[in-house]
Design a protein around this motif. Structure first.
Motif, PDB file in Angstrom:
ATOM      1  N   VAL A  10      -5.706  -4.380  12.362  1.00 42.82           N
ATOM      2  CA  VAL A  10      -4.690  -4.864  11.417  1.00 42.82           C
ATOM      3  C   VAL A  10      -5.190  -4.547  10.017  1.00 42.82           C
ATOM      4  N   CYS A  11      -4.490  -3.603   9.370  1.00 42.90           N
ATOM      5  CA  CYS A  11      -4.952  -3.072   8.080  1.00 42.90           C
ATOM      6  C   CYS A  11      -3.954  -3.423   6.978  1.00 42.90           C
ATOM      7  N   PRO A  12      -4.310  -4.298   6.028  1.00 45.70           N
ATOM      8  CA  PRO A  12      -3.403  -4.577   4.905  1.00 45.70           C
ATOM      9  C   PRO A  12      -3.145  -3.300   4.099  1.00 45.70           C
ATOM     10  N   LEU A  13      -1.894  -3.100   3.700  1.00 44.11           N
ATOM     11  CA  LEU A  13      -1.528  -1.925   2.919  1.00 44.11           C
ATOM     12  C   LEU A  13      -1.347  -2.318   1.453  1.00 44.11           C
ATOM     13  N   ASN A  14      -1.883  -1.501   0.579  1.00 45.45           N
ATOM     14  CA  ASN A  14      -1.801  -1.772  -0.856  1.00 45.45           C
ATOM     15  C   ASN A  14      -0.526  -1.128  -1.419  1.00 45.45           C
ATOM     16  N   LEU A  15       0.605  -1.824  -1.233  1.00 51.47           N
ATOM     17  CA  LEU A  15       1.894  -1.320  -1.703  1.00 51.47           C
ATOM     18  C   LEU A  15       2.471  -2.292  -2.729  1.00 51.47           C
ATOM     19  N   ILE A 152       4.375  -1.126  11.520  1.00 55.68           N
ATOM     20  CA  ILE A 152       4.184  -1.607  10.152  1.00 55.68           C
ATOM     21  C   ILE A 152       4.959  -2.904  10.036  1.00 55.68           C
ATOM     22  N   ILE A 153       4.323  -3.925   9.483  1.00 57.55           N
ATOM     23  CA  ILE A 153       4.922  -5.245   9.363  1.00 57.55           C
ATOM     24  C   ILE A 153       4.851  -5.693   7.909  1.00 57.55           C
ATOM     25  N   LYS A 154       5.945  -6.266   7.426  1.00 59.92           N
ATOM     26  CA  LYS A 154       5.920  -6.895   6.107  1.00 59.92           C
ATOM     27  C   LYS A 154       6.122  -8.399   6.252  1.00 59.92           C
ATOM     28  N   ASP A 155       5.210  -9.163   5.652  1.00 58.50           N
ATOM     29  CA  ASP A 155       5.350 -10.611   5.560  1.00 58.50           C
ATOM     30  C   ASP A 155       6.105 -10.902   4.265  1.00 58.50           C
ATOM     31  N   ASN A 156       7.359 -11.271   4.378  1.00 67.08           N
ATOM     32  CA  ASN A 156       8.182 -11.477   3.191  1.00 67.08           C
ATOM     33  C   ASN A 156       7.794 -12.724   2.403  1.00 67.08           C
ATOM     34  N   LEU A 157       7.000 -13.604   3.015  1.00 60.86           N
ATOM     35  CA  LEU A 157       6.522 -14.785   2.303  1.00 60.86           C
ATOM     36  C   LEU A 157       5.430 -14.414   1.310  1.00 60.86           C
ATOM     37  N   SER A 158       4.480 -13.582   1.779  1.00 59.38           N
ATOM     38  CA  SER A 158       3.370 -13.159   0.909  1.00 59.38           C
ATOM     39  C   SER A 158       3.614 -11.809   0.247  1.00 59.38           C
ATOM     40  N   GLN A 159       4.690 -11.119   0.676  1.00 57.86           N
ATOM     41  CA  GLN A 159       5.012  -9.767   0.196  1.00 57.86           C
ATOM     42  C   GLN A 159       3.939  -8.743   0.580  1.00 57.86           C
ATOM     43  N   GLN A 160       3.163  -9.043   1.627  1.00 58.39           N
ATOM     44  CA  GLN A 160       2.086  -8.159   2.066  1.00 58.39           C
ATOM     45  C   GLN A 160       2.542  -7.300   3.243  1.00 58.39           C
ATOM     46  N   PHE A 161       2.240  -5.996   3.172  1.00 58.04           N
ATOM     47  CA  PHE A 161       2.471  -5.065   4.280  1.00 58.04           C
ATOM     48  C   PHE A 161       1.198  -4.925   5.105  1.00 58.04           C
ATOM     49  N   TYR A 162       1.380  -4.692   6.415  1.00 53.75           N
ATOM     50  CA  TYR A 162       0.243  -4.445   7.314  1.00 53.75           C
ATOM     51  C   TYR A 162       0.552  -3.241   8.199  1.00 53.75           C
ATOM     52  N   LEU A 163      -0.447  -2.409   8.407  1.00 53.01           N
ATOM     53  CA  LEU A 163      -0.397  -1.359   9.422  1.00 53.01           C
ATOM     54  C   LEU A 163      -1.199  -1.863  10.614  1.00 53.01           C
ATOM     55  N   CYS A 164      -0.549  -1.996  11.771  1.00 51.38           N
ATOM     56  CA  CYS A 164      -1.199  -2.488  12.984  1.00 51.38           C
ATOM     57  C   CYS A 164      -1.228  -1.351  14.001  1.00 51.38           C
ATOM     58  N   LEU A 166      -3.320   0.280  17.834  1.00 53.11           N
ATOM     59  CA  LEU A 166      -4.389   0.391  18.825  1.00 53.11           C
ATOM     60  C   LEU A 166      -5.149   1.667  18.539  1.00 53.11           C
ATOM     61  N   ASP A 167      -6.445   1.546  18.410  1.00 53.05           N
ATOM     62  CA  ASP A 167      -7.259   2.696  18.001  1.00 53.05           C
ATOM     63  C   ASP A 167      -7.274   3.791  19.059  1.00 53.05           C
ATOM     64  N   ASN A 168      -6.885   3.461  20.292  1.00 50.33           N
ATOM     65  CA  ASN A 168      -6.903   4.435  21.390  1.00 50.33           C
ATOM     66  C   ASN A 168      -5.760   5.439  21.308  1.00 50.33           C
ATOM     67  N   TYR A 169      -4.714   5.131  20.525  1.00 52.38           N
ATOM     68  CA  TYR A 169      -3.518   5.956  20.535  1.00 52.38           C
ATOM     69  C   TYR A 169      -3.219   6.528  19.149  1.00 52.38           C
ATOM     70  N   PRO A 170      -2.479   7.652  19.091  1.00 49.01           N
ATOM     71  CA  PRO A 170      -2.145   8.253  17.788  1.00 49.01           C
ATOM     72  C   PRO A 170      -1.386   7.261  16.900  1.00 49.01           C
ATOM     73  N   HIS A 171      -1.676   7.306  15.623  1.00 46.97           N
ATOM     74  CA  HIS A 171      -1.040   6.390  14.671  1.00 46.97           C
ATOM     75  C   HIS A 171      -1.189   6.962  13.265  1.00 46.97           C
ATOM     76  N   PRO A 172      -0.304   6.598  12.348  1.00 46.85           N
ATOM     77  CA  PRO A 172      -0.473   7.040  10.965  1.00 46.85           C
ATOM     78  C   PRO A 172      -1.624   6.271  10.307  1.00 46.85           C
ATOM     79  N   SER A 173      -2.176   6.827   9.257  1.00 45.39           N
ATOM     80  CA  SER A 173      -3.221   6.135   8.491  1.00 45.39           C
ATOM     81  C   SER A 173      -2.588   5.430   7.299  1.00 45.39           C
ATOM     82  N   SER A 174      -3.336   4.541   6.679  1.00 47.96           N
ATOM     83  CA  SER A 174      -2.830   3.873   5.479  1.00 47.96           C
ATOM     84  C   SER A 174      -2.543   4.892   4.385  1.00 47.96           C
ATOM     85  N   GLN A 175      -3.339   5.964   4.343  1.00 44.42           N
ATOM     86  CA  GLN A 175      -3.103   7.032   3.360  1.00 44.42           C
ATOM     87  C   GLN A 175      -1.770   7.747   3.637  1.00 44.42           C
TER      88      GLN A 175
END
Length: 477
Positions: A10-15, A152-164, A166-175
């Protein structure tokens, strides 16, 4: 025995906080199997999180009695005749065994990875012996669910985005995500090429309502939901249309699903079933009044709804039905009604909403619960099976996505689904791409045909005109 570990990151995104999930999803919206569960900037208490997924590891699609399971690794479709919900549940456990997924630092986040997709109304005919008389004119499946290794999940209460992921499977990076948000996409358009056409006239609707009243008088049912379908030809980008609809309606259980043959656009205000830590909730809607621009008139509509014996009786019938449905898979004595006849207001209408809760049995899974209550009683009537038989007799077309559900089953057993009311189906693989939208209402013994017909129009008053106006603006603007 497979003891492989599946690290969940679970990686917080700086957006920027002013970004919405729509700003990210627009870069995926044209890709088949991209899906967006959207609170649509609603201030509703159930609209805390937005979730988007794309590029599934595997998919399950069902049409009638046949399902196809596709796996990314083999790139082959296996034909199956098993229960579709069991197929989804087993495939999820096969790809990401829940006991071997480790991590997920923010346990408050919903879903993260797992199964997400569409459960159409006609899927209910796989679970009960029901008539199936109307021709199947749709190419959209009865069930279309993907297994997703990232979100990708956004918590509308905190206005924080997260990239979630599984490391075993292809996925986009935060970059990758950061780069997308800096990329501007070309503008698109959406146009209706014909007028909306209902599948029954007011005279036909009135006749069908009289048939329902005869069934009610005979004691066949206490309540039956009758819906009409509106259809038009269209051209252009369905995502463009959805963006206008979400802004106009701000419904907390909205969704956009992209398929190869078109898209589903749901601007639903209604939760069907949620499960978290084995706690179950359903929030049926029964009772509607249109919104008014004038505050004084709007308050009169609220007062009329809250004091309506008819609407309260309708709501109570469905609460009793859902208490029974939940009791099939909830612990004895755990089913409760903490809120009865609560007012909830949305852009087009006021609704009467109740809440039914329970605790899942140790021997039952969230998918067992979904099957036991599917489709939702608030959009069938009571008793459910007889109501569905009468719906099949009187409605001239299958419902397909309408009154089904859209939602997820997370890897740790959390689930949330909507009721697909205020939902549109776009099928672009036709000779003339076609868009469908439905509206219905619960009919009881003291229903008035004129009022019920008007209520069905009120429910789409922030849908059909929005798309019609959008088309006119494109032609004349």
């Amino acid at each position: 025995m497979n003891n492989r570990k599946y690290p969940l990151i679970v990686c917080p995104l700086n957006l920027p906080s002013h970004y919405s999930m729509a700003d990210i999803f627009c870069h995926y919206a044209d890709q088949a199997w991209s899906m967006f569960l959207d609170s649509a900037n609603s201030q509703h208490k159930d609209g805390r999180y937005d979730i988007m997924v794309s590029s599934p590891i595997a998919t399950v699609t069902t049409k009638g009695n046949v399902s196809y399971v596709w796996n990314q690794i083999t790139n082959q479709n296996q034909e199956k005749s098993d229960n579709p919900l069991t197929l989804v549940e087993n495939l999820l456990e096969q790809i990401m065994p829940s006991t071997q997924v480790v991590g997920g630092d923010n346990t408050d986040l919903p879903f993260m990875v797992g199964a997400l997709g569409l459960f159409g109304y006609d899927l209910g005919k796989r679970f009960e012996r029901l008539p199936n008389n109307n021709a199947d004119e749709y190419s959209t499946p009865d069930l279309a669910v993907g297994i997703y290794g990232w979100s990708i999940i956004k918590d509308n209460l905190s206005q924080q985005f997260y990239l979630c992921y599984l490391d075993n499977y292809p996925h986009p990076s935060s970059q990758d995500i950061q780069q997308l948000t800096a990329t501007k996409l070309p503008s698109t358009s959406f146009n209706l090429s014909t007028r909306w056409q209902a599948n029954m006239s007011q005279q036909e609707y009135t006749y069908k309502l009289s048939k329902i009243l005869s069934y009610l008088n005979a004691g066949d049912c206490y309540q039956i939901n009758l819906a009409q379908r509106f259809s038009a030809d269209y051209s252009g980008d369905e995502w463009r249309a959805y963006q206008d609809l979400r802004v106009a309606n701000q419904a907390p259980f909205s969704a956009f699903l992209r398929f190869k043959n078109g898209a589903v656009m749901s601007i639903s205000p209604e939760r069907f079933l949620s499960v978290k830590d084995r706690k179950v909730q359903t929030k049926p809607i029964k009772g509607t009044r249109p919104r008014c621009d004038n505050d004084e008139d709007d308050q009169l509509q609220i007062s009329a709804l809250l004091s309506s014996e008819k609407d309260r009786a309708e709501n109570l019938m469905i609460v009793d039905l859902l208490r029974n449905d939940l009791s099939k898979h909830c612990q004895p004595g755990s089913v409760d009604v903490p809120d009865l006849f609560t007012l909830e207001s949305f852009a087009a209408v006021h609704h009467l909403v109740s809440t039914v809760t329970g605790t899942l049995k140790n021997s039952s899974s969230p998918m067992d619960l979904l099957q036991g209550a599917f489709p939702g009683g608030s959009i069938t009537g009571a008793p459910k099976i007889r109501a569905m038989e009468i719906i099949d007799e009187l409605e001239p077309n299958k419902r397909n996505v309408y009154c089904g559900s859209i939602g997820y089953l997370g890897v740790f057993g959390d689930m949330d689904t909507n009721i697909c009311i205020r939902t549109l189906l776009c099928e672009s693989d036709k000779e003339a791409p076609t868009i469908h939208c439905w509206a219905g209402g619960g009919i009881v013994l003291d229903s008035d045909a004129k009022e019920e017909y008007q209520e069905s129009l009120d429910k789409v008053s922030k849908i059909l005109p929005i798309l019609t106006q959008q088309s006119l603006l494109k032609k004349h603007g």
